[in-house]
Scaffold this motif. Structure first.
Motif, PDB file in Angstrom:
ATOM      1  N   LEU A  72       8.328  -3.502  12.774  1.00  0.00           N
ATOM      2  CA  LEU A  72       6.979  -2.996  13.030  1.00  0.00           C
ATOM      3  C   LEU A  72       7.005  -1.771  13.933  1.00  0.00           C
ATOM      4  CD1 LEU A  72       5.025  -6.341  13.559  1.00  0.00           C
ATOM      5  CD2 LEU A  72       5.613  -5.190  11.451  1.00  0.00           C
ATOM      6  N   SER A  73       8.210  -1.292  14.249  1.00  0.00           N
ATOM      7  CA  SER A  73       8.298  -0.161  15.187  1.00  0.00           C
ATOM      8  C   SER A  73       8.212   1.177  14.465  1.00  0.00           C
ATOM      9  CB  SER A  73       9.610  -0.239  15.969  1.00  0.00           C
ATOM     10  OG  SER A  73      10.710  -0.129  15.083  1.00  0.00           O
TER      11      SER A  73
ATOM     12  N   LYS B 138       0.238   2.576  12.985  1.00  0.00           N
ATOM     13  CA  LYS B 138      -0.261   1.445  13.772  1.00  0.00           C
ATOM     14  C   LYS B 138      -1.112   0.502  12.928  1.00  0.00           C
ATOM     15  CE  LYS B 138      -0.239   3.505  18.382  1.00  0.00           C
ATOM     16  NZ  LYS B 138      -1.047   3.976  19.504  1.00  0.00           N
ATOM     17  N   GLY B 139      -1.844   1.073  11.968  1.00  0.00           N
ATOM     18  CA  GLY B 139      -2.720   0.252  11.116  1.00  0.00           C
ATOM     19  C   GLY B 139      -1.947  -0.790  10.339  1.00  0.00           C
TER      20      GLY B 139
ATOM     21  N   CYS C 295       0.374  -6.357   9.592  1.00  0.00           N
ATOM     22  CA  CYS C 295       1.524  -7.262   9.560  1.00  0.00           C
ATOM     23  C   CYS C 295       1.411  -8.333  10.644  1.00  0.00           C
ATOM     24  CB  CYS C 295       2.820  -6.485   9.745  1.00  0.00           C
ATOM     25  SG  CYS C 295       3.216  -5.418   8.365  1.00  0.00           S
ATOM     26  N   LEU C 296       1.015  -7.908  11.847  1.00  0.00           N
ATOM     27  CA  LEU C 296       0.860  -8.868  12.948  1.00  0.00           C
ATOM     28  C   LEU C 296      -0.209  -9.896  12.639  1.00  0.00           C
ATOM     29  CD1 LEU C 296       1.297  -6.730  16.178  1.00  0.00           C
ATOM     30  CD2 LEU C 296       2.597  -8.772  15.584  1.00  0.00           C
ATOM     31  N   ASN C 297      -1.298  -9.448  12.011  1.00  0.00           N
ATOM     32  CA  ASN C 297      -2.363 -10.388  11.617  1.00  0.00           C
ATOM     33  C   ASN C 297      -1.837 -11.403  10.616  1.00  0.00           C
ATOM     34  OD1 ASN C 297      -4.183  -9.096  13.276  1.00  0.00           O
ATOM     35  ND2 ASN C 297      -5.079  -7.841  11.648  1.00  0.00           N
ATOM     36  N   LYS C 298      -1.032 -10.918   9.642  1.00  0.00           N
ATOM     37  CA  LYS C 298      -0.459 -11.812   8.634  1.00  0.00           C
ATOM     38  C   LYS C 298       0.528 -12.779   9.280  1.00  0.00           C
ATOM     39  CE  LYS C 298      -0.114 -13.288   4.481  1.00  0.00           C
ATOM     40  NZ  LYS C 298      -1.261 -13.899   3.806  1.00  0.00           N
TER      41      LYS C 298
ATOM     42  N   GLU D  56       0.822  -1.231   0.000  1.00  0.00           N
ATOM     43  CA  GLU D  56       0.000   0.000   0.000  1.00  0.00           C
ATOM     44  C   GLU D  56       0.851   1.274   0.000  1.00  0.00           C
ATOM     45  OE1 GLU D  56      -2.616  -0.105   3.379  1.00  0.00           O
ATOM     46  OE2 GLU D  56      -3.553  -1.977   2.782  1.00  0.00           O
ATOM     47  N   ILE D  57       1.799   1.367  -0.943  1.00  0.00           N
ATOM     48  CA  ILE D  57       2.619   2.600  -0.983  1.00  0.00           C
ATOM     49  C   ILE D  57       2.283   3.476  -2.186  1.00  0.00           C
ATOM     50  CG2 ILE D  57       4.541   1.730   0.409  1.00  0.00           C
ATOM     51  CD1 ILE D  57       6.066   1.159  -2.153  1.00  0.00           C
TER      52      ILE D  57
END
Length: 212
Positions: free
Chosen positions: A152-153, A157-158, A163-166, A113-114
């Motif tokens: 992820l830092s 946050k979205g 990424c965490l869900n994936k 999404e860039i």
């Protein structure tokens, strides 16, 4: 993954340049990570976490001992593996083995999404955008072992949540994941075990809550 007395040594140059000092970034590591394990690596800045990540990813070798890795691995860190002179699209083509480019390109573009920055050189990207692209490329290459180093830092946050869900999906598929982070809450909720590294030495390895 199995580490057997693994150490990484750097030489620190002194002003006189006569007596170089040996600095152990990692010292005498012994551990085993089983297939499907999700391990958090914790420690303060300068403790050796990122050195551990590049060794586990096969980017450099230990100077003493050995680390045996069975499986393909990918390191997801903010800048790792991106060529700043190339555009986002060219980086996808560079990192995705040529025969797999068309196969993965759409998946990477959709996940990252860039937008129109896809056609701009990566040197113009923010750290968050670099992280998005790097994460998306490595995700679509589908490695057996994912090493995530503070990726992820940065950014919003979205996207971190996405990424965490994936990564949770990959965890459920039985992938091996090494998660290096300062965020204790994230590590505690995502990992099943953890390593605490301090001063290049493995202080503790075991139950996630205990190590955290």
């Amino acid at each position: 993954i199995e580490a057997r007395h693994a150490s990484k040594i750097y030489e620190l140059r002194s002003k006189e340049k006569k007596s170089d000092v040996k600095f152990y970034a990692l010292k005498d590591l012994n551990f085993e990570i089983k297939k499907g394990q999700v391990v958090g690596i914790l420690g303060t800045n300068g403790s050796g976490k990122s050195t551990m990540s590049i060794i586990l990813a096969g980017i450099c070798d230990p100077d003493e001992g050995e680390i045996v890795v069975n499986g393909t691995q990918a390191l997801i860190a903010i800048n790792t593996g991106l060529n700043a002179q190339l555009t986002g699209l060219e980086n996808i083509e560079l990192k995705g083995a040529k025969k797999r480019i068309e196969e993965i390109k759409e998946g990477v573009i959709n996940f990252a999404e860039i937008g129109d920055f896809l056609y701009q050189p990566v040197k113009k990207y923010s750290s968050g955008m670099k992280s998005r692209l790097g994460f998306s490329i490595n995700l679509c290459l589908d490695p057996d072992i994912m090493i995530v180093d503070e990726a992820l830092s940065v950014g919003d946050k979205g996207f971190a949540e996405k990424c965490l869900n994936k990564m949770t999906e990959l965890k459920e598929q039985g992938k091996t994941i090494i998660f290096i982070s300062h965020n204790l809450r994230q590590v505690r909720s995502f990992c099943d075990s953890a390593m605490w590294i301090e001063g290049g030495m493995l202080r503790e390895y075991g139950d996630i809550d205990e190590v955290c």
